[in-house]
Scaffold this active site. Structure first.
Site, PDB file in Angstrom:
ATOM      1  N   GLU A  84       1.278 -19.803 -11.006  1.00 52.66           N
ATOM      2  CA  GLU A  84       1.713 -19.262  -9.722  1.00 52.66           C
ATOM      3  C   GLU A  84       0.993 -20.002  -8.584  1.00 52.66           C
ATOM      4  OE1 GLU A  84       0.259 -15.293  -8.692  1.00 52.66           O
ATOM      5  OE2 GLU A  84       2.314 -14.773  -8.122  1.00 52.66           O
ATOM      6  N   ALA A 101       0.858  -1.201   0.000  1.00 55.06           N
ATOM      7  CA  ALA A 101       0.000   0.000   0.000  1.00 55.06           C
ATOM      8  C   ALA A 101       0.894   1.251   0.000  1.00 55.06           C
ATOM      9  CB  ALA A 101      -0.919  -0.014   1.216  1.00 55.06           C
ATOM     10  N   GLU A 119       0.643  -4.408 -11.241  1.00 59.34           N
ATOM     11  CA  GLU A 119       1.672  -5.258 -10.627  1.00 59.34           C
ATOM     12  C   GLU A 119       1.006  -6.594 -10.361  1.00 59.34           C
ATOM     13  OE1 GLU A 119       4.672  -4.382 -10.407  1.00 59.34           O
ATOM     14  OE2 GLU A 119       4.714  -2.212 -10.351  1.00 59.34           O
ATOM     15  N   GLY A 121      -6.458  -8.171 -12.206  1.00 58.63           N
ATOM     16  CA  GLY A 121      -5.836  -7.058 -12.936  1.00 58.63           C
ATOM     17  C   GLY A 121      -6.486  -6.845 -14.289  1.00 58.63           C
ATOM     18  N   CYS A 155       5.132 -12.180  -4.991  1.00 60.54           N
ATOM     19  CA  CYS A 155       4.856 -12.113  -6.424  1.00 60.54           C
ATOM     20  C   CYS A 155       6.098 -12.469  -7.236  1.00 60.54           C
ATOM     21  CB  CYS A 155       4.393 -10.718  -6.785  1.00 60.54           C
ATOM     22  SG  CYS A 155       5.502  -9.465  -6.125  1.00 60.54           S
ATOM     23  N   GLY A 172      -2.033  -7.259  -7.478  1.00 61.84           N
ATOM     24  CA  GLY A 172      -2.844  -8.433  -7.178  1.00 61.84           C
ATOM     25  C   GLY A 172      -2.715  -9.453  -8.287  1.00 61.84           C
ATOM     26  N   LYS A 208      -7.495   0.966  -1.133  1.00 60.57           N
ATOM     27  CA  LYS A 208      -8.354  -0.206  -0.859  1.00 60.57           C
ATOM     28  C   LYS A 208      -7.426  -1.405  -0.648  1.00 60.57           C
ATOM     29  CE  LYS A 208     -10.665  -3.617  -1.946  1.00 60.57           C
ATOM     30  NZ  LYS A 208     -10.360  -4.849  -1.197  1.00 60.57           N
TER      31      LYS A 208
HETATM   32  P1  NAD Z   1      -6.368 -10.424  -5.710  1.00 62.26           P
HETATM   33  O1  NAD Z   1      -6.323 -10.110  -7.153  1.00 62.26           O
HETATM   34  O2  NAD Z   1      -7.277 -11.490  -5.250  1.00 62.26           O
HETATM   35  O3  NAD Z   1      -6.758  -9.132  -4.853  1.00 62.26           O
HETATM   36  C1  NAD Z   1      -5.994  -7.951  -4.901  1.00 62.26           C
HETATM   37  C2  NAD Z   1      -6.862  -6.769  -4.524  1.00 62.26           C
HETATM   38  O4  NAD Z   1      -7.855  -6.574  -5.516  1.00 62.26           O
HETATM   39  C3  NAD Z   1      -7.613  -6.931  -3.201  1.00 62.26           C
HETATM   40  O5  NAD Z   1      -7.599  -5.695  -2.515  1.00 62.26           O
HETATM   41  C4  NAD Z   1      -9.011  -7.286  -3.658  1.00 62.26           C
HETATM   42  O6  NAD Z   1     -10.013  -6.965  -2.732  1.00 62.26           O
HETATM   43  C5  NAD Z   1      -9.128  -6.448  -4.904  1.00 62.26           C
HETATM   44  N1  NAD Z   1     -10.143  -6.893  -5.865  1.00 62.26           N
HETATM   45  C6  NAD Z   1     -10.614  -8.148  -6.083  1.00 62.26           C
HETATM   46  N2  NAD Z   1     -11.537  -8.130  -7.065  1.00 62.26           N
HETATM   47  C7  NAD Z   1     -11.652  -6.847  -7.485  1.00 62.26           C
HETATM   48  C8  NAD Z   1     -12.428  -6.192  -8.487  1.00 62.26           C
HETATM   49  N3  NAD Z   1     -13.283  -6.862  -9.259  1.00 62.26           N
HETATM   50  N4  NAD Z   1     -12.264  -4.870  -8.658  1.00 62.26           N
HETATM   51  C9  NAD Z   1     -11.378  -4.174  -7.899  1.00 62.26           C
HETATM   52  N5  NAD Z   1     -10.636  -4.732  -6.930  1.00 62.26           N
HETATM   53  C10 NAD Z   1     -10.763  -6.057  -6.718  1.00 62.26           C
HETATM   54  O7  NAD Z   1      -4.855 -10.720  -5.287  1.00 62.26           O
HETATM   55  P2  NAD Z   1      -4.297 -11.209  -3.873  1.00 62.26           P
HETATM   56  O8  NAD Z   1      -4.692 -12.639  -3.701  1.00 62.26           O
HETATM   57  O9  NAD Z   1      -4.625 -10.221  -2.809  1.00 62.26           O
HETATM   58  O10 NAD Z   1      -2.738 -11.097  -4.110  1.00 62.26           O
HETATM   59  C11 NAD Z   1      -1.973 -12.115  -4.656  1.00 62.26           C
HETATM   60  C12 NAD Z   1      -1.566 -11.785  -6.071  1.00 62.26           C
HETATM   61  O11 NAD Z   1      -0.916 -10.516  -6.101  1.00 62.26           O
HETATM   62  C13 NAD Z   1      -0.560 -12.775  -6.629  1.00 62.26           C
HETATM   63  O12 NAD Z   1      -0.917 -13.107  -7.935  1.00 62.26           O
HETATM   64  C14 NAD Z   1       0.735 -12.001  -6.626  1.00 62.26           C
HETATM   65  O13 NAD Z   1       1.692 -12.415  -7.548  1.00 62.26           O
HETATM   66  C15 NAD Z   1       0.267 -10.609  -6.887  1.00 62.26           C
HETATM   67  N6  NAD Z   1       1.249  -9.625  -6.437  1.00 62.26           N
HETATM   68  C16 NAD Z   1       1.975  -8.951  -7.389  1.00 62.26           C
HETATM   69  C17 NAD Z   1       2.973  -8.039  -7.001  1.00 62.26           C
HETATM   70  C18 NAD Z   1       3.816  -7.322  -8.009  1.00 62.26           C
HETATM   71  O14 NAD Z   1       4.522  -6.391  -7.632  1.00 62.26           O
HETATM   72  N7  NAD Z   1       3.786  -7.687  -9.275  1.00 62.26           N
HETATM   73  C19 NAD Z   1       3.200  -7.825  -5.642  1.00 62.26           C
HETATM   74  C20 NAD Z   1       2.428  -8.527  -4.708  1.00 62.26           C
HETATM   75  C21 NAD Z   1       1.455  -9.421  -5.118  1.00 62.26           C
END
Ligand code: NAD
Length: 499
Positions: A391, A166, A258, A241, A292, A236, A183
């Site tokens: 992953e 964050a 990301e 994404g 990640c 995420g 968020k």
């Molecule tokens: P996720 O995609 O499930 O959730 C991430 C965020 O998105 C959460 O805050 C979630 O509430 C929100 N979200 C979910 N659905 C949404 C929607 N429809 N609209 C808007 N927001 C929504 O991911 P996660 O399980 O929290 O994190 C794990 C993933 O994050 C892994 O794939 C990991 O590789 C990736 N990640 C990437 C990096 C990077 O720098 N590339 C860093 C950390 C994590």
């Protein structure tokens, strides 16, 4: 820490703590005890609307966007100070919420403070470079480049580094002069709620920082479809994404993505085996495997494979697993039951697909409770197996051998992802050659995972686009404006005035 020590907070909107209209709250489950230790507010569409409106109002009233970089920097430094003051509390909350070992959580909190300080420095420097002159080929004109804040931005983050990721977004966005709606993941929102308390304590003008907790569908989805935002920055999964990119495209606004990864560590046969084993473990088991950029694919050159795997098995089996609040703990539980089930399904499938289990694969015998997965290593993993391609986001390492450098690079690059890569060899020329050949945004030579806020972070291919951190992190929240002036005393006279 007793459950009562987890603060109960509301949403932070327009400088006020606000309960969701629905009055709903989500349980916070400690992944070590599997017990509820608190609740977070379940924000929804009305709160998102209020937060975006507060951020928009604060941006256009100039209470933040019109401050000098030095003025903004003084707030960022106060935030860093507060984070340092509250380090013990924040680290404990992070561990209780996420399950990461307390020593790693403490490191994260230091990095949070360091990131605010880093962007405070950059904000100050920007005052001197606010308008940068550019040399032009025509003497009649001068041009300057001006860096201006983009506007109100939505910052959505993941569960694995709750406060740190964050911060990677909040610190540069605030330094640039943007206003923010943050968020965090519904699985790990406790430290971000404390972040809101810090913003209040340092007296950030109302509406500059807004925090809406809640689920992806209830809070995230209305946020990314809001109008009036200047940008969405998202960390995420690749699936979420892509959904967000589609929403942003409807609004015509930029995104920074990301996303997930399946990065590769290549170990050549001239490497010191013990050092390479250490980085292979750190590259995949740190943060309980929920990184990640985890180098979760390990390529070992054939000649040393037997020795390497014997040592890896021995050392992986000696990793201290248990109570993440224990300072000596090196692997805690994964974040939630849902993640635990996902990881165990991967392990089951890898076994049925014929990969060889070198070590782990189950729950540690001494830990009947908690979302624990042993440090797990599969060898003889084939490129077509799901474990090699997808992953896992858990402490599960997939390994295969290779014979030549060319083969190793080809295998490493044969992935839909392109976040990171790592190479270990004593041969400096080869190390550089492989670093250049890897198709990704981050490369580690003779190590895996160290991360500094001074250098850009991000990937290519299905791992996303855009960069966070470093100077790129700041400019990604700026509108780069050219101002060109006609300075000649002569009339332009393209359409002759003397008729
Ligand atoms: P996720 O995609 O499930 O959730 C991430 C965020 O998105 C959460 O805050 C979630 O509430 C929100 N979200 C979910 N659905 C949404 C929607 N429809 N609209 C808007 N927001 C929504 O991911 P996660 O399980 O929290 O994190 C794990 C993933 O994050 C892994 O794939 C990991 O590789 C990736 N990640 C990437 C990096 C990077 O720098 N590339 C860093 C950390 C994590």
């Amino acid at each position: 820490m007793a459950p009562t020590d987890v603060p109960t907070r509301e949403l932070y909107i327009g400088g006020k703590w606000v309960a969701p209209q629905s009055n709903k709250r989500l349980p916070v489950i400690c992944p070590f005890t599997e017990e509820q230790i608190g609740t977070i507010p379940a924000g929804g569409a009305p709160e998102v609307k209020a937060a975006v409106s507060a951020a928009t109002k604060a941006f256009y009233n100039g209470s933040w966007s019109k401050l000098t970089g030095a003025e903004r920097a003084s707030y960022l430094r106060k935030i860093a100070e507060k984070v340092k003051e509250k380090k013990d509390l924040l680290a404990r909350l992070e561990t209780l919420d996420n399950g990461k070992p307390i020593s790693e959580a403490a490191w994260d909190i230091d990095d949070v403070a360091g990131c605010f300080e880093y962007y405070a420095d950059l904000a100050e420097k920007q005052d001197k470079q606010l308008e940068t002159p550019v040399e032009l080929p025509m003497a009649e004109f001068t041009s300057v480049i001006r860096h201006e804040p983009l506007g109100p931005v939505a910052l959505i983050s993941s569960f694995n580094y709750p406060m740190l990721i964050a911060t990677w977004k909040i610190a540069p966005a605030l330094a640039a002069g943007c206003t923010v709606v943050s968020k965090p993941s519904e699985m790990t929102s406790l430290t971000c709620l404390e972040m809101a308390a810090i913003m209040e304590e340092v007296g950030l003008p109302p509406g500059v920082f807004n925090l809406v907790t809640g689920t992806g569908p209830d809070a995230g989805a209305p946020l990314v479809s809001s109008s009036g935002l200047a940008k969405i920055s998202f960390t995420g999964s690749t699936t979420t994404g892509r959904r967000i990119m589609a929403e942003a495209a409807k609004q015509g606004i930029p995104t920074c993505m990301e996303l997930g990864g399946k990065s590769c560590l290549i170990v050549f046969d001239d490497a010191n085996v013990d050092d390479a084993v250490e980085w292979a473990m750190f590259g995949c088991f740190w943060t309980n495997g929920q990184i990640c950029s985890a180098t979760s694919r390990l390529l070992v050159q054939e000649r040393i494979a037997e020795k390497f795997y014997a040592r890896l098995k021995q050392r992986a089996e000696s990793i201290k697993i248990g109570d993440p609040l224990d300072e000596e703990c090196r692997l805690g539980p994964v974040v939630a039951e849902s993640q635990h089930s996902k990881i165990t399904a991967f392990i089951k499938e890898a076994k049925s697909e014929g990969a060889t289990l070198l070590t782990g694969g189950g729950r540690p015998k001494h830990l009947p409770k908690g979302y624990f997965v042993e440090p797990t290593v599969f060898i003889n993993v084939k490129p077509e197996m799901r474990l090699w391609r997808e992953e896992v986001f858990g402490p599960v390492l997939a390994s295969a051998t290779f014979s030549t450098e060319e083969e190793a690079v080809t295998i490493a690059n044969s992935s839909e992802f392109g976040l990171a890569g790592a190479v270990i060899t004593e041969d400096a020329t080869r190390c550089q050659r492989v670093a250049e050949a890897l198709e990704c945004g981050i490369v580690w030579k003779n190590c895996s995972q160290p991360c500094f806020c001074n250098v850009p972070w991000g990937g290519k291919k299905a791992s996303g686009f855009g960069r966070e951190l470093g100077t790129y992190g700041l400019s990604s929240y700026q509108n780069i404006k050219q101002i060109t002036t006609y300075v000649s005393k002569d009339r332009w006279d393209w359409y002759p005035s003397k008729l």
